[in-house]
Enzyme design. Sequence first.
Site, PDB file in Angstrom:
ATOM      1  N   VAL A 258       0.869  -1.177   0.000  1.00 20.96           N
ATOM      2  CA  VAL A 258       0.000   0.000   0.000  1.00 20.96           C
ATOM      3  C   VAL A 258       0.905   1.226   0.000  1.00 20.96           C
ATOM      4  CG1 VAL A 258      -1.563   1.384   1.432  1.00 20.96           C
ATOM      5  CG2 VAL A 258      -2.038  -1.038   1.055  1.00 20.96           C
ATOM      6  N   CYS A 259       0.468   2.246  -0.694  1.00 18.26           N
ATOM      7  CA  CYS A 259       1.182   3.520  -0.741  1.00 18.26           C
ATOM      8  C   CYS A 259       2.608   3.312  -1.270  1.00 18.26           C
ATOM      9  CB  CYS A 259       1.153   4.177   0.643  1.00 18.26           C
ATOM     10  SG  CYS A 259       1.477   5.951   0.653  1.00 18.26           S
ATOM     11  N   THR A 260       3.582   3.995  -0.681  1.00 16.67           N
ATOM     12  CA  THR A 260       4.948   3.931  -1.201  1.00 16.67           C
ATOM     13  C   THR A 260       5.657   2.628  -0.863  1.00 16.67           C
ATOM     14  OG1 THR A 260       5.638   5.199   0.751  1.00 16.67           O
ATOM     15  CG2 THR A 260       5.302   6.415  -1.312  1.00 16.67           C
TER      16      THR A 260
ATOM     17  N   THR B 154       0.807   3.310  -6.574  1.00 14.66           N
ATOM     18  CA  THR B 154       1.401   3.754  -5.319  1.00 14.66           C
ATOM     19  C   THR B 154       0.822   5.134  -5.012  1.00 14.66           C
ATOM     20  OG1 THR B 154       3.499   4.093  -4.143  1.00 14.66           O
ATOM     21  CG2 THR B 154       3.428   4.803  -6.447  1.00 14.66           C
TER      22      THR B 154
END
Length: 238
Positions: A113-115, A133
């Site tokens: 999840v995300c970066t 991302t």
Amino acid sequence: MRNETTIPESVSKKRFVVGMVIFDDMTNLDLVGPMDALARIPAVDIKLIAQSSELITTDSGCRVVPDVTFVDAPSLDMLFIPGGPGINKLLLDENTLGFLKKAGTSADWVTSVCTGALALGAAGLLKGYKATTHWTCRDLLPIVGAEPVNERVVIDRNRITGGGVTAGIDFALYLIAHLWGKDRAQMIQLGQEYNPAPPFNSGSPDTAPDNIVEKFLKVSERNTKARKEALLSLNQVG
């Protein structure tokens, strides 16, 4: 959501081990959103994995206790890594990248999840895959051989990536629906009362006011630049 995958036999096993890599300065919701939803599945056994057994401090000051270290982590059915400011150090940490590569090579599912996607990419786990991302870093994905997709959740074979922070809840619900059925996912969503009604339409650069987008890009510029430089340096070493 891109969905190009088949479901491996491990999903039908009684015990489904999810290894969630945690680190200092990770973002709380990146971890807790998916963790809360996945923990509602009786077959899921979540292990919080860190470099050492010391307490992890998130970017908002919460303390998290690892279950196991890289050395004693069990075999995983699913590898997961969140994002956050601390991802910058991980992109240059050979120990973490080595663990991700080893665990991701043997796991049935490789997720983020995300970066966190940047760390997967730095470990060589997103080459040739579609991924997403946090929106500020989506254009960095080609550096690690991934094809960026502007969606909240992207499923490409056994790689599942979620966008920034709150997208982790969507990520978990898509994953649960995909592996354990839509009814189970909808029951969990209802129990969480996940029915977003934000006061502003600023959750995406496509809808937020231009001045807000510009301000956010300015405050996040240093982090984004550092991530780009780290990924480019890895490519040069490789």
